[in-house]
Design a protein around this motif. Structure first.
Motif, PDB file in Angstrom:
ATOM      1  N   GLU A 163       0.979  -1.239  -0.025  1.00 37.19           N
ATOM      2  CA  GLU A 163       0.022   0.014  -0.017  1.00 37.19           C
ATOM      3  C   GLU A 163       1.051   1.394  -0.029  1.00 37.19           C
ATOM      4  OE1 GLU A 163      -3.151   1.067   0.162  1.00 37.19           O
ATOM      5  OE2 GLU A 163      -4.035  -0.827  -0.514  1.00 37.19           O
ATOM      6  N   GLY A 164       0.475   2.171  -0.959  1.00 37.71           N
ATOM      7  CA  GLY A 164       1.359   3.560  -0.719  1.00 37.71           C
ATOM      8  C   GLY A 164       0.568   4.373   0.253  1.00 37.71           C
ATOM      9  N   VAL A 165       1.311   5.302   0.853  1.00 35.38           N
ATOM     10  CA  VAL A 165       0.961   6.568   1.561  1.00 35.38           C
ATOM     11  C   VAL A 165       0.627   7.707   0.587  1.00 35.38           C
ATOM     12  CG1 VAL A 165       1.743   8.183   3.253  1.00 35.38           C
ATOM     13  CG2 VAL A 165       2.555   5.660   3.507  1.00 35.38           C
ATOM     14  N   PRO A 166      -0.600   8.055   0.574  1.00 36.30           N
ATOM     15  CA  PRO A 166      -1.187   9.330  -0.181  1.00 36.30           C
ATOM     16  C   PRO A 166      -0.092  10.444  -0.274  1.00 36.30           C
ATOM     17  CG  PRO A 166      -2.814   8.625   1.137  1.00 36.30           C
ATOM     18  CD  PRO A 166      -1.704   7.750   1.744  1.00 36.30           C
ATOM     19  N   PRO A 167       0.417  10.685  -1.358  1.00 38.47           N
ATOM     20  CA  PRO A 167       1.590  11.708  -1.484  1.00 38.47           C
ATOM     21  C   PRO A 167       0.898  13.062  -1.308  1.00 38.47           C
ATOM     22  CG  PRO A 167       1.081  10.744  -3.596  1.00 38.47           C
ATOM     23  CD  PRO A 167       0.490   9.773  -2.675  1.00 38.47           C
ATOM     24  N   ARG A 168       1.463  14.003  -0.906  1.00 36.43           N
ATOM     25  CA  ARG A 168       1.085  15.409  -0.981  1.00 36.43           C
ATOM     26  C   ARG A 168       2.133  16.463  -1.346  1.00 36.43           C
ATOM     27  NH1 ARG A 168       1.401  16.140   5.102  1.00 36.43           N
ATOM     28  NH2 ARG A 168       2.836  14.373   4.953  1.00 36.43           N
ATOM     29  N   ILE A 169       1.582  17.469  -2.104  1.00 37.70           N
ATOM     30  CA  ILE A 169       2.529  18.502  -2.596  1.00 37.70           C
ATOM     31  C   ILE A 169       1.974  19.938  -2.111  1.00 37.70           C
ATOM     32  CG2 ILE A 169       0.919  18.811  -4.531  1.00 37.70           C
ATOM     33  CD1 ILE A 169       3.482  19.367  -6.461  1.00 37.70           C
ATOM     34  N   VAL A 197       3.281  38.579   3.562  1.00 37.18           N
ATOM     35  CA  VAL A 197       2.119  38.157   3.009  1.00 37.18           C
ATOM     36  C   VAL A 197       2.236  36.831   2.098  1.00 37.18           C
ATOM     37  CG1 VAL A 197       1.758  39.688   1.190  1.00 37.18           C
ATOM     38  CG2 VAL A 197      -0.297  38.306   2.099  1.00 37.18           C
ATOM     39  N   GLY A 198       1.470  35.690   2.419  1.00 35.51           N
ATOM     40  CA  GLY A 198       1.734  34.638   1.583  1.00 35.51           C
ATOM     41  C   GLY A 198       0.626  33.823   1.229  1.00 35.51           C
ATOM     42  N   ALA A 199       0.901  33.048   0.360  1.00 35.99           N
ATOM     43  CA  ALA A 199      -0.172  31.834  -0.325  1.00 35.99           C
ATOM     44  C   ALA A 199       0.531  30.717  -0.275  1.00 35.99           C
ATOM     45  CB  ALA A 199      -0.746  32.172  -1.670  1.00 35.99           C
ATOM     46  N   LEU A 200      -0.339  29.615   0.097  1.00 32.58           N
ATOM     47  CA  LEU A 200      -0.054  28.297   0.021  1.00 32.58           C
ATOM     48  C   LEU A 200      -1.013  27.418  -0.539  1.00 32.58           C
ATOM     49  CD1 LEU A 200       2.251  26.270   1.085  1.00 32.58           C
ATOM     50  CD2 LEU A 200       0.715  25.751   3.125  1.00 32.58           C
ATOM     51  N   PHE A 201      -0.628  26.362  -1.612  1.00 33.53           N
ATOM     52  CA  PHE A 201      -1.416  25.555  -2.246  1.00 33.53           C
ATOM     53  C   PHE A 201      -1.151  24.118  -1.718  1.00 33.53           C
ATOM     54  CE2 PHE A 201      -1.703  22.091  -5.634  1.00 33.53           C
ATOM     55  CZ  PHE A 201      -3.219  22.003  -5.600  1.00 33.53           C
ATOM     56  N   HIS A 202      -2.026  23.276  -1.183  1.00 36.35           N
ATOM     57  CA  HIS A 202      -1.658  21.934  -0.905  1.00 36.35           C
ATOM     58  C   HIS A 202      -2.451  20.816  -1.305  1.00 36.35           C
ATOM     59  CE1 HIS A 202      -3.139  18.842   2.191  1.00 36.35           C
ATOM     60  NE2 HIS A 202      -2.004  18.187   1.896  1.00 36.35           N
ATOM     61  N   GLY A 203      -2.230  19.994  -2.196  1.00 40.71           N
ATOM     62  CA  GLY A 203      -2.820  19.002  -2.882  1.00 40.71           C
ATOM     63  C   GLY A 203      -2.438  17.677  -2.321  1.00 40.71           C
ATOM     64  N   GLU A 204      -3.365  16.630  -2.602  1.00 43.56           N
ATOM     65  CA  GLU A 204      -3.329  15.202  -1.886  1.00 43.56           C
ATOM     66  C   GLU A 204      -3.664  14.211  -3.077  1.00 43.56           C
ATOM     67  OE1 GLU A 204      -4.035  12.476   1.794  1.00 43.56           O
ATOM     68  OE2 GLU A 204      -4.422  14.657   1.986  1.00 43.56           O
ATOM     69  N   TYR A 205      -2.794  13.334  -3.471  1.00 45.28           N
ATOM     70  CA  TYR A 205      -3.359  12.454  -4.403  1.00 45.28           C
ATOM     71  C   TYR A 205      -3.506  11.157  -3.679  1.00 45.28           C
ATOM     72  CZ  TYR A 205      -3.308   9.062  -8.416  1.00 45.28           C
ATOM     73  OH  TYR A 205      -3.752   8.251  -9.138  1.00 45.28           O
ATOM     74  N   PHE A 206      -5.016  10.762  -3.872  1.00 47.68           N
ATOM     75  CA  PHE A 206      -5.639   9.489  -3.208  1.00 47.68           C
ATOM     76  C   PHE A 206      -6.079   8.536  -4.351  1.00 47.68           C
ATOM     77  CE2 PHE A 206      -9.499   7.020  -1.896  1.00 47.68           C
ATOM     78  CZ  PHE A 206      -8.468   6.306  -0.727  1.00 47.68           C
TER      79      PHE A 206
END
Length: 206
Positions: free
Chosen positions: A177-183, A197-206
């Motif tokens: 089983e793979g662990v769901p990767p995140r970016i 001031v900043g901005a952050l994008f978070h994505g997760e692949y399931f």
């Protein structure tokens, strides 16, 4: 129609060694190497799972193609040490990668890729698989709710579902089983010495 659904839950320990390095005034890179020790896992994929009701007779027709994998600590082995350093052969590995780039005095950008990881589950494994095509329950389960002589309508209905979906084949085969990767992708703007001031994008692949 619940086809193409999936779920997973994992309990594991992570032991890691990480480093970061400034390449120059603009670039900083880092990485982490990880050893994963699996404790418990359950994962399921439903390639096909449908249940249809006939318009007039209310007969139930079901189709399924599903796999359920499990790896649990046996009830006779609940020792605390199992959680700290599992000795159950459920081992895996992975890496994390990241970098920051300072464009100028005002803008800084960052990116990271987390949990490129996997675990090979071998301990106390039980697999359940089911592949049924158009199995029909001929009894009229709906009538059990309207028939005044029926005393167990829910039991009748559940029996119909059991005929359709309870024909599981049980095996004991190791699985990976793979662990769901995140970016993460980030940008930061330096307003002055006290404010950013900043901005952050978070994505997760399931």
């Amino acid at each position: 129609d619940l086809s193409r659904m999936a779920f997973k839950a994992s309990h594991y320990r992570e032991y890691a060694f990480g480093m970061s390095r400034e390449l120059n005034d603009q670039w900083t890179i880092g990485g982490k190497f990880k050893l994963l020790a699996g404790v418990q896992n359950i994962s399921a994929s439903l390639s096909k799972l449908t249940l249809a009701t006939a318009a007039n007779t209310y007969e139930l027709t079901g189709s399924s193609d599903m796999v359920l994998n499990t790896s649990f600590i046996p009830e006779e082995d609940p020792s605390p040490g199992t959680y700290l350093m599992p000795a159950n052969k459920n081992w895996g590995g992975g890496i994390d990668l990241g970098a920051t780039y300072q464009l100028n005095d005002k803008f800084t950008f960052s990116a990271s890729l987390i949990d490129l990881s996997f675990i090979r589950w071998k301990h106390n494994v039980i697999n359940y698989s089911n592949n049924l095509d158009e199995v029909t329950f001929n009894g009229n389960a709906i009538n059990s709710f309207t028939d005044s002589t029926a005393t167990t309508p829910f039991e009748t209905l559940f029996d119909s579902l059991a005929i359709t979906y309870d024909n599981f084949e049980e095996t004991k085969t190791a699985y990976t089983e793979g662990v769901p990767p995140r970016i993460y992708l980030g940008a930061n703007y330096h307003i002055n010495n006290n404010n950013h001031v900043g901005a952050l994008f978070h994505g997760e692949y399931f």
